[in-house]
Motif scaffolding. Structure first.
Motif, PDB file in Angstrom:
ATOM      1  N   ILE A 116      39.500  34.401  27.622  1.00 20.99           N
ATOM      2  CA  ILE A 116      38.779  33.181  27.230  1.00 20.99           C
ATOM      3  C   ILE A 116      37.329  33.337  27.674  1.00 20.99           C
ATOM      4  N   ASP A 117      36.440  32.502  27.144  1.00 20.79           N
ATOM      5  CA  ASP A 117      35.039  32.599  27.559  1.00 20.79           C
ATOM      6  C   ASP A 117      34.850  31.952  28.916  1.00 20.79           C
ATOM      7  N   SER A 118      35.230  30.710  29.048  1.00 24.18           N
ATOM      8  CA  SER A 118      35.077  29.991  30.312  1.00 24.18           C
ATOM      9  C   SER A 118      35.796  28.663  30.167  1.00 24.18           C
ATOM     10  N   ILE A 119      35.958  27.976  31.299  1.00 21.58           N
ATOM     11  CA  ILE A 119      36.496  26.623  31.257  1.00 21.58           C
ATOM     12  C   ILE A 119      35.292  25.704  31.096  1.00 21.58           C
ATOM     13  N   TYR A 130      28.221  60.843  30.765  1.00 18.55           N
ATOM     14  CA  TYR A 130      27.479  61.917  31.438  1.00 18.55           C
ATOM     15  C   TYR A 130      28.456  62.844  32.164  1.00 18.55           C
ATOM     16  N   ILE A 186      16.294  40.921  28.772  1.00 13.84           N
ATOM     17  CA  ILE A 186      15.727  40.859  27.424  1.00 13.84           C
ATOM     18  C   ILE A 186      14.554  39.891  27.479  1.00 13.84           C
ATOM     19  N   LYS A 227      24.511  52.961  36.614  1.00 16.79           N
ATOM     20  CA  LYS A 227      24.202  53.154  35.186  1.00 16.79           C
ATOM     21  C   LYS A 227      24.587  51.942  34.342  1.00 16.79           C
ATOM     22  N   ILE A 233      27.994  54.519  28.066  1.00 17.22           N
ATOM     23  CA  ILE A 233      27.571  55.420  29.138  1.00 17.22           C
ATOM     24  C   ILE A 233      28.372  56.711  28.978  1.00 17.22           C
ATOM     25  N   LYS A 260      20.025  42.251  20.321  1.00 18.60           N
ATOM     26  CA  LYS A 260      19.367  42.879  21.479  1.00 18.60           C
ATOM     27  C   LYS A 260      20.295  42.992  22.678  1.00 18.60           C
ATOM     28  N   GLN A 261      21.417  42.269  22.630  1.00 19.42           N
ATOM     29  CA  GLN A 261      22.356  42.277  23.759  1.00 19.42           C
ATOM     30  C   GLN A 261      23.384  43.395  23.667  1.00 19.42           C
ATOM     31  N   ARG A 273      18.053  33.730  13.464  1.00 23.62           N
ATOM     32  CA  ARG A 273      17.475  33.822  14.808  1.00 23.62           C
ATOM     33  C   ARG A 273      18.539  34.205  15.833  1.00 23.62           C
ATOM     34  N   PHE A 294      28.017  55.838  39.342  1.00 22.21           N
ATOM     35  CA  PHE A 294      28.515  55.367  38.041  1.00 22.21           C
ATOM     36  C   PHE A 294      28.013  53.957  37.737  1.00 22.21           C
ATOM     37  N   PHE A 319      44.979  31.768  29.638  1.00 19.34           N
ATOM     38  CA  PHE A 319      44.158  32.865  30.146  1.00 19.34           C
ATOM     39  C   PHE A 319      45.081  33.875  30.821  1.00 19.34           C
ATOM     40  N   ILE A 344      43.238  37.965  35.371  1.00 22.05           N
ATOM     41  CA  ILE A 344      44.567  37.736  35.923  1.00 22.05           C
ATOM     42  C   ILE A 344      45.234  39.106  35.941  1.00 22.05           C
ATOM     43  N   LEU A 403      11.484  34.278  23.921  1.00 22.41           N
ATOM     44  CA  LEU A 403      12.940  34.269  24.114  1.00 22.41           C
ATOM     45  C   LEU A 403      13.292  35.312  25.162  1.00 22.41           C
ATOM     46  N   ARG A 450      44.188  32.002  38.707  1.00 26.09           N
ATOM     47  CA  ARG A 450      44.194  31.286  37.432  1.00 26.09           C
ATOM     48  C   ARG A 450      43.867  29.801  37.666  1.00 26.09           C
ATOM     49  N   ALA A 505      19.204  37.894  15.476  1.00 32.37           N
ATOM     50  CA  ALA A 505      18.095  38.691  16.025  1.00 32.37           C
ATOM     51  C   ALA A 505      18.212  38.765  17.559  1.00 32.37           C
ATOM     52  N   PHE A 506      18.565  37.630  18.173  1.00 30.78           N
ATOM     53  CA  PHE A 506      18.663  37.603  19.641  1.00 30.78           C
ATOM     54  C   PHE A 506      19.838  38.439  20.128  1.00 30.78           C
ATOM     55  N   TYR A 531      11.188  38.721  24.720  1.00 30.77           N
ATOM     56  CA  TYR A 531      10.303  39.016  23.585  1.00 30.77           C
ATOM     57  C   TYR A 531       9.764  37.722  22.988  1.00 30.77           C
ATOM     58  N   PHE A 550      40.201  29.107  38.692  1.00 29.98           N
ATOM     59  CA  PHE A 550      39.223  29.529  37.682  1.00 29.98           C
ATOM     60  C   PHE A 550      38.581  28.273  37.089  1.00 29.98           C
ATOM     61  N   GLY A 551      37.287  28.248  37.066  1.00 27.43           N
ATOM     62  CA  GLY A 551      36.567  27.044  36.627  1.00 27.43           C
ATOM     63  C   GLY A 551      35.787  26.504  37.807  1.00 27.43           C
ATOM     64  N   GLY A 600      32.385  58.291  31.646  1.00 32.70           N
ATOM     65  CA  GLY A 600      31.822  57.486  30.576  1.00 32.70           C
ATOM     66  C   GLY A 600      32.407  56.104  30.493  1.00 32.70           C
ATOM     67  N   LEU A 601      31.800  55.304  29.684  1.00 34.57           N
ATOM     68  CA  LEU A 601      32.243  53.936  29.425  1.00 34.57           C
ATOM     69  C   LEU A 601      31.830  53.622  27.995  1.00 34.57           C
TER      70      LEU A 601
END
Lengths: 318, 318
Positions: free
Chosen positions: B227-230, B106, A104, A98, B104, B98-99, B91, A95, B222, A230, A114, A219, B94-95, A106, A222-223, B115-116
């Protein structure tokens, strides 16, 4: 267990209370965890050994479990369990292979190159609960994706209350290709993985489920390191109509209820008859389940709600 | 500014100290942040208004910025800046297109469907700094990927110290398709996004850079939200040999140095001559930079290290 019907006039209030109540049971352990982290940061192995002795009643000479120790205990894993672990590992690998994301690369219209390259972390730590919860399958699901991603050092910590360890956990670690194992748990294990000690080199990311102390420790570190998430009390929501097998749905609901007394299992269904069948099935299973005490504590509510869309009436068991 | 050479006998100690020292300057703001979060959770808008009045010297009648307010201020963004924002947005789109990860799905050899599916969050919050740092480009880089992923509600908070706001930030918000803007910042803005208030519906995830209070608030919420990150103090490491343009490398190093007095910029090079050229270029730029005070505070060290591989001698400027 609560059964709510969407036609009840106070349904939405009751349902909301049910879902949010669960979040209030968490005890604030942040102060205790902060002290443990600070202590391990300063005193390293000595602090980890002190906490392990106090919380796990286990006086470790060495935090690191030797090859010999692991091999001796892993062989005590029953053959059928080992076969199941190997079968599961094959499927998990198939799994997650996959999921490997593509790089990326291009050149854009003005000639700028990029790209985005995926690079595996070099070292990760996997927390594996001991004590009440011992999940060799979770270990496989945490370690194998790291292996597939190309992580070279996969460190595992697992508490050994009273010196005991589940042979299946060590067998799973061997199957998954874990490279180092330490017989420690709790916030002290998270601190050791995040900051490092004399005998444990720090890792880049810590994953895996644990109790409230482990969750809070993750928690707080983290960082300094990355973490997966969590992990709160477990929860499961099943949406099923009357065409399903009530036994299967009952097992699904209990699969999370058994984790934690504050776990929450909810069934949404359009058939009151089916809801009652599931309740009976759960009660039948609970009578025999080894984890019946925990699962029963979670299994205390059943409610229902009305969507007016696909299901004209929905029952929610929680 | 420090210049270290790998041939110095105390090189490794000095280099290690240089890199880890930076992490020690962080003041512990966790207690203050905890109080602000708890207060906003209980008192909602009233608490947010109090903190905004105290910290931003801004007495907001409404936390929400009206369409009219946004339109009036966004039009003050100079035409060339707006054109640059639109060009950047194209820009970035466009980048990140692509991400987009593939789903998934099967059926395995024993007939089990696996699947996912990737599903976008329904609502995210973007923190945009005001005050010292005002980055319309970061806003684009945070909001546009959410847009591309299919997030429907993109909420932005931006503090307005003394009632001031950078028109380019509002113009960027329009370009990026931000759906709601609130004129608040700090831990109180993070609390409002995580818990919700009377006038701000809570979001599922909070992203974007901020000061130490914002970073700590994100750490504390969090689990309630993603959250994205510290975001710690900024850092940049450039590896470049003598065949590079010293001016470009100088700008790269200063791009992070200007963010925060405890930001860290490091150059590793095999050419002492080049290292000296970069130092001169940095000093020349610093004399004219509007952010020279912050950037100069960061620009205080230069060191070097020896790898013995591609670069026979490396110089590290930090």
């Amino acid at each position: 267990m609560q059964l709510l019907q969407t036609t009840d006039k106070d349904f939405s209030v009751k349902f909301k209370t049910l879902v949010s109540d669960r979040r209030e049971v968490t005890v604030d352990v942040s102060g205790t965890v902060r002290e443990i982290l600070a202590d391990v940061k300063v005193r390293g192995d000595a602090a980890v050994k002190d906490y392990t002795s106090r919380f796990d009643r286990n006086n470790l000479q060495s935090l690191h479990l030797s090859e010999t120790f692991i091999a001796e205990h892993a062989t005590q894993c029953p053959a059928d369990v080992l076969a199941a672990l190997e079968f599961a590992a094959e499927r998990i690998v198939a799994f997650h292979e996959k999921q490997l994301p593509p790089d990326i690369g291009y050149t854009d219209t003005v000639g700028v190159k990029l790209g985005l390259n995926w690079v595996a972390l070099s070292q990760v730590g996997i927390y594996v609960p001991g004590g009440r919860a011992s999940y060799p399958s979770s270990l496989l699901m945490n370690a194998l994706p790291a292996k597939i991603a190309g992580v070279e050092r996969i460190v595992m910590t697992v508490p050994m209350p009273g010196g005991e360890i589940n042979p299946a956990v060590l067998a799973a670690a061997q199957v998954a290709g874990v490279t180092e194992i330490y017989g420690i748990g709790g916030a002290q294990a998270i601190a050791a993985l995040a900051y490092g000690t004399e005998s444990i080199a720090p890792v880049d990311k810590i994953v895996g489920p644990g109790n409230a102390y482990v969750a809070e420790a993750k928690r707080q570190v983290f960082g300094t390191v990355g973490i997966d998430s969590i992990a709160g009390p477990s929860e499961i929501l099943v949406v099923a109509d009357g065409q399903n097998n009530p036994d299967w749905i009952a097992w699904d609901l209990l699969s999370q209820a058994e984790h934690d007394p504050s776990a929450q299992s909810i069934l949404i269904t359009d058939s009151e008859i089916f809801a009652q069948q599931v309740i009976k099935a759960v009660e039948k299973i609970l009578a025999d389940l080894p984890t019946t005490k925990v699962a029963s504590a979670s299994w205390q509510k059943l409610c229902s709600r009305h969507s007016g869309q696909r299901f004209s009436r929905e029952y929610t068991t929680a």
